[in-house]
Design a protein around this motif. Structure first.
Motif, PDB file in Angstrom:
ATOM      1  N   GLU A 155      59.138  58.927 -47.646  1.00 50.10           N
ATOM      2  CA  GLU A 155      58.803  58.244 -46.398  1.00 50.10           C
ATOM      3  C   GLU A 155      57.524  58.814 -45.787  1.00 50.10           C
ATOM      4  O   GLU A 155      56.671  58.078 -45.278  1.00 50.10           O
ATOM      5  CB  GLU A 155      59.963  58.380 -45.390  1.00 50.10           C
ATOM      6  N   TYR A 162      55.124  60.320 -47.385  1.00 49.38           N
ATOM      7  CA  TYR A 162      54.023  59.882 -48.258  1.00 49.38           C
ATOM      8  C   TYR A 162      53.637  58.436 -47.929  1.00 49.38           C
ATOM      9  O   TYR A 162      52.451  58.086 -47.887  1.00 49.38           O
ATOM     10  CB  TYR A 162      54.451  59.997 -49.721  1.00 49.38           C
ATOM     11  N   ARG A 163      54.643  57.604 -47.661  1.00 50.94           N
ATOM     12  CA  ARG A 163      54.397  56.183 -47.362  1.00 50.94           C
ATOM     13  C   ARG A 163      53.571  56.006 -46.093  1.00 50.94           C
ATOM     14  O   ARG A 163      52.622  55.210 -46.060  1.00 50.94           O
ATOM     15  CB  ARG A 163      55.737  55.438 -47.214  1.00 50.94           C
ATOM     16  N   VAL A 164      53.932  56.738 -45.018  1.00 48.22           N
ATOM     17  CA  VAL A 164      53.249  56.536 -43.728  1.00 48.22           C
ATOM     18  C   VAL A 164      51.936  57.310 -43.637  1.00 48.22           C
ATOM     19  O   VAL A 164      51.192  57.164 -42.668  1.00 48.22           O
ATOM     20  CB  VAL A 164      54.157  56.907 -42.529  1.00 48.22           C
ATOM     21  N   ASP A 194      53.022  51.507 -43.336  1.00 50.73           N
ATOM     22  CA  ASP A 194      52.379  52.285 -44.397  1.00 50.73           C
ATOM     23  C   ASP A 194      51.005  52.769 -43.937  1.00 50.73           C
ATOM     24  O   ASP A 194      50.288  52.052 -43.224  1.00 50.73           O
ATOM     25  CB  ASP A 194      52.180  51.422 -45.648  1.00 50.73           C
ATOM     26  N   ARG A 195      50.657  53.984 -44.362  1.00 50.26           N
ATOM     27  CA  ARG A 195      49.321  54.544 -44.168  1.00 50.26           C
ATOM     28  C   ARG A 195      48.894  54.602 -42.697  1.00 50.26           C
ATOM     29  O   ARG A 195      47.726  54.392 -42.355  1.00 50.26           O
ATOM     30  CB  ARG A 195      48.287  53.762 -44.994  1.00 50.26           C
ATOM     31  N   THR A 196      49.841  54.910 -41.806  1.00 47.09           N
ATOM     32  CA  THR A 196      49.552  54.962 -40.367  1.00 47.09           C
ATOM     33  C   THR A 196      48.842  56.261 -39.965  1.00 47.09           C
ATOM     34  O   THR A 196      47.994  56.262 -39.081  1.00 47.09           O
ATOM     35  CB  THR A 196      50.859  54.827 -39.553  1.00 47.09           C
TER      36      THR A 196
END
Length: 261
Positions: free
Chosen positions: A116, A118-120, A92-94
């Motif tokens: 997906e 949005y997640r990363v 997440d948030r990479t």
């Protein structure tokens, strides 16, 4: 996306990063040298590499092993990976930015993939470069390859669907910038020959375009190219091109923002 397994080796003969499109993507992504970025559906990595030269730590994923193999043989400044967009292999948030060029028509459903992405994505931007069915209906190619362009347009999600899916997964704002084909476009994708009709008579050009390689029948290509060649020879092509002139743009940049929570 089996088509790209077939055309992966010859893809780069006609497909390369266009400097103007790449420059716009750099601006929209607001690239920072010390931040991480992801190209989803990166193909052979042409745009990934063009943007990586402007800074940032870059990753590229594609579901085609052949495409990724070609990408890996280029400058090794990007972390390439075979992966599905529905299940991105990142925490997440990479990333500060995510890119997706001329790819979403291959997605079975937008929402799971946008979710997906949005997640990363940390607080940052998701930038799409695509076309809408409405734009494609105004391509003069309809005159010569009507069935193929119709099938291709059917694959394209409408702008309304794209907006809805982006908002649905949580993107806070969505901005649109129209893009019109320039006369010296270097990336020979579907409507790249808007001002250069003769390029569609080249089999190498057609083989790098999924509409022709996957959707058009051999009979339609043969008949369409015969008519197109005749119209180029007589000059009638100018009349055809003018008939389809419009001010809505030929493609779109879609810029979606994720705000920090």
């Amino acid at each position: 996306m089996a088509i790209y397994e077939r055309i992966g080796k010859s893809y780069d003969l006609t497909r390369r990063a266009d400097p103007d499109i790449a420059a716009r993507l750099v601006v929209h992504l607001q690239i920072k040298s010390d931040s991480s970025y992801l190209d989803v559906g990166c193909g052979t990595g042409n745009y990934t590499l063009a943007l990586a030269k402007n800074g940032g730590i870059w990753h590229g994923i594609d579901q085609s092993k052949k495409m990724i193999d070609v990408a890996k043989n280029k400058i090794n400044i990007v972390a390439w990976q075979v992966a599905e967009a529905e299940a991105l292999p990142y925490a997440d948030r990479t990333f500060l930015g995510v890119l997706c060029t001329l790819t979403i028509h291959h997605f079975v459903a937008l929402t799971p993939i946008f979710q997906e992405i949005y997640r990363v994505l940390a607080a940052g931007r998701f930038v799409l470069f695509t076309a809408t069915p409405e734009q494609m209906s105004k391509y003069w190619l309809v005159e010569y390859f009507p069935e193929a362009i119709h099938k291709s347009a059917e694959q394209m999600p409408t702008l309304e669907k794209v907006r809805y899916a982006l908002n649905d997964v949580g993107f806070n704002s969505v901005n649109i910038e129209a893009y019109s084909i320039s006369e010296n476009l270097q990336d020979l994708f579907l409507y790249s020959g808007k001002h250069r009709p003769e390029i569609y008579l080249d089999e190498n050009v057609r083989s790098g375009i999924s509409t022709f390689a996957l959707l058009a029948s051999a009979d339609e290509i043969a008949a369409g190219c015969q008519r197109l060649a005749a119209d180029i020879n007589t000059g009638r092509i100018t009349e055809i091109v003018n008939k389809y002139e419009n001010n809505q743009g030929d493609y779109l940049f879609v810029i979606a923002d994720k705000v920090a929570t």
